[in-house]
Design an enzyme around this catalytic site. Structure first.
Site, PDB file in Angstrom:
ATOM      1  CG  MET A 137      -1.684  -8.789  -6.170  1.00 45.79           C
ATOM      2  SD  MET A 137      -0.810  -7.844  -7.432  1.00 45.79           S
ATOM      3  CE  MET A 137       0.076  -9.179  -8.206  1.00 45.79           C
ATOM      4  NE  ARG A 138     -10.628 -10.940  -6.930  1.00 49.28           N
ATOM      5  CZ  ARG A 138     -10.955 -12.216  -6.801  1.00 49.28           C
ATOM      6  NH1 ARG A 138     -10.224 -13.016  -6.061  1.00 49.28           N
ATOM      7  NH2 ARG A 138     -12.026 -12.712  -7.404  1.00 49.28           N
ATOM      8  CG  LEU A 139      -7.891 -10.058 -15.395  1.00 51.51           C
ATOM      9  CD1 LEU A 139      -6.894  -8.936 -15.667  1.00 51.51           C
ATOM     10  CD2 LEU A 139      -7.598 -11.253 -16.290  1.00 51.51           C
TER      11      LEU A 139
ATOM     12  CG  HIS B 108       2.069  -2.823 -15.363  1.00 51.50           C
ATOM     13  ND1 HIS B 108       1.730  -4.044 -14.802  1.00 51.50           N
ATOM     14  CD2 HIS B 108       3.142  -3.056 -16.160  1.00 51.50           C
ATOM     15  CE1 HIS B 108       2.547  -4.969 -15.252  1.00 51.50           C
ATOM     16  NE2 HIS B 108       3.412  -4.405 -16.077  1.00 51.50           N
TER      17      HIS B 108
ATOM     18  CG  ASN C 287      -3.535  -1.416 -12.757  1.00 47.43           C
ATOM     19  OD1 ASN C 287      -3.400  -1.531 -11.533  1.00 47.43           O
ATOM     20  ND2 ASN C 287      -2.862  -2.174 -13.607  1.00 47.43           N
TER      21      ASN C 287
ATOM     22  N   GLY D 184       0.785  -1.239   0.000  1.00 51.76           N
ATOM     23  CA  GLY D 184       0.000   0.000   0.000  1.00 51.76           C
ATOM     24  C   GLY D 184       0.810   1.279   0.000  1.00 51.76           C
TER      25      GLY D 184
END
Ligand code: GRF
Length: 204
Positions: free
Chosen positions: A90-92, A109, A107, A12
Site C-alpha cells: 500500500m505504498r506508491l 490491481h 503490480n 497475502g
C-alpha cells in the site's frame, strides 16, 4: 532461474498463490524475500511458514518516501532480486525504486485498468454500476496504476453483489493471472513496446 521478491502490506493471498505456484513448478522462479511495511501483515507469517526471508521495514523510521525506497532497494539488491512483485503493497513507489528496478516491478490491481485506479478499485466499480470488472497485472511506473498492462481477466458483476462477494471472485482471478504473469516474466516471454506488452510464443 530468476530471484523474486514480494512486497505486501496485508493478508497475502496473492503471495500464497505465488508460493504455491512456485512449489508446483508453475512459476520457474525462486522467492528469495518478502517485505512488508506493516509489522502484523499476515503476508510475513505466510512467508515465514515457507521459510522464506521475511522482513518488516518500518516506514516510521524514514523521513521521506525516497529514504524508505533506498532501504528497500538495498534489501532487494542484497538478495540479487530480478523481479519485484507488488501484492497489495500500500505504498506508491518513488523514482528511487522505479529507477533501480526499471521494467522489473509488477503490480496487481483489482479492476480493469485504466478504469478505477487507486484505492478501493472493487468498491469504485460497484458504485459506478459497471456490469463487468476484473483485475489487471501491469508494470509499475511512477504513476498510480498507469504502467503497461501485461494480463487482464474480466469478472462479471452480479445483481446481488456486495464489495465482499465481488472482491472474492476478483481475488480468485488475481491468483490465476498473477502467477501466469510472473511465470511469463521469469521465462523472458514478455516484450514491451511503448505501452503495449506482447506475449512471446517461445521462451527467450
Ligand atoms: C488485491 O486485491 C490486489 O489487487 C490489491 O491488494 C489486494 C491484496 O490482496 N493490490 P492480498 O493481500 O494478496 O490478499
Amino acid at each position: 532461474m530468476k530471484n523474486i521478491a514480494v512486497l505486501a502490506s496485508g493478508e497475502g493471498t496473492n503471495l500464497q498463490a505465488i508460493m504455491d505456484a512456485v512449489d508446483k513448478g508453475r512459476i520457474v522462479g525462486k522467492i528469495v524475500l518478502v517485505i512488508s511495511d506493516v509489522r502484523e501483515a499476515r503476508a510475513l507469517v505466510r512467508a515465514k511458514a515457507k521459510e522464506i526471508k521475511a522482513l518488516f521495514l518500518n516506514p516510521k523510521e524514514y523521513r521521506e518516501r525516497e529514504d524508505y525506497d533506498r532501504a528497500l532497494v538495498a534489501e532487494l539488491k542484497r538478495e540479487k532480486v530480478d523481479l519485484v512483485v507488488m501484492a497489495g503493497f500500500m505504498r506508491l513507489l518513488s523514482s528511487v525504486m522505479i529507477d533501480a528496478f526499471q521494467g522489473k516491478i509488477i503490480n496487481i490491481h483489482p479492476s480493469l485498468l485504466p478504469s478505477f485506479p487507486g484505492c478501493e478499485g472493487v468498491r469504485q466499480a460497484l458504485d459506478h454500476g459497471v456490469k463487468i470488472t476484473g483485475c489487471t497485472v501491469h508494470f509499475v511506473d511512477e504513476g498510480l496504476d498507469t504502467g503497461p498492462i501485461i494480463i487482464q481477466e474480466s469478472v462479471p458483476v452480479l445483481q446481488n453483489d456486495t464489495v465482499e462477494t465481488l472482491q472474492q471472485r476478483i481475488h480468485s482471478a488475481e491468483h490465476r493471472i498473477y502467477t501466469r504473469a510472473i511465470d511469463l516474466f521469469c521465462r523472458n516471454m514478455i516484450e514491451v513496446k511503448g505501452r503495449r506488452c506482447f506475449i512471446c510464443e517461445k521462451e527467450r
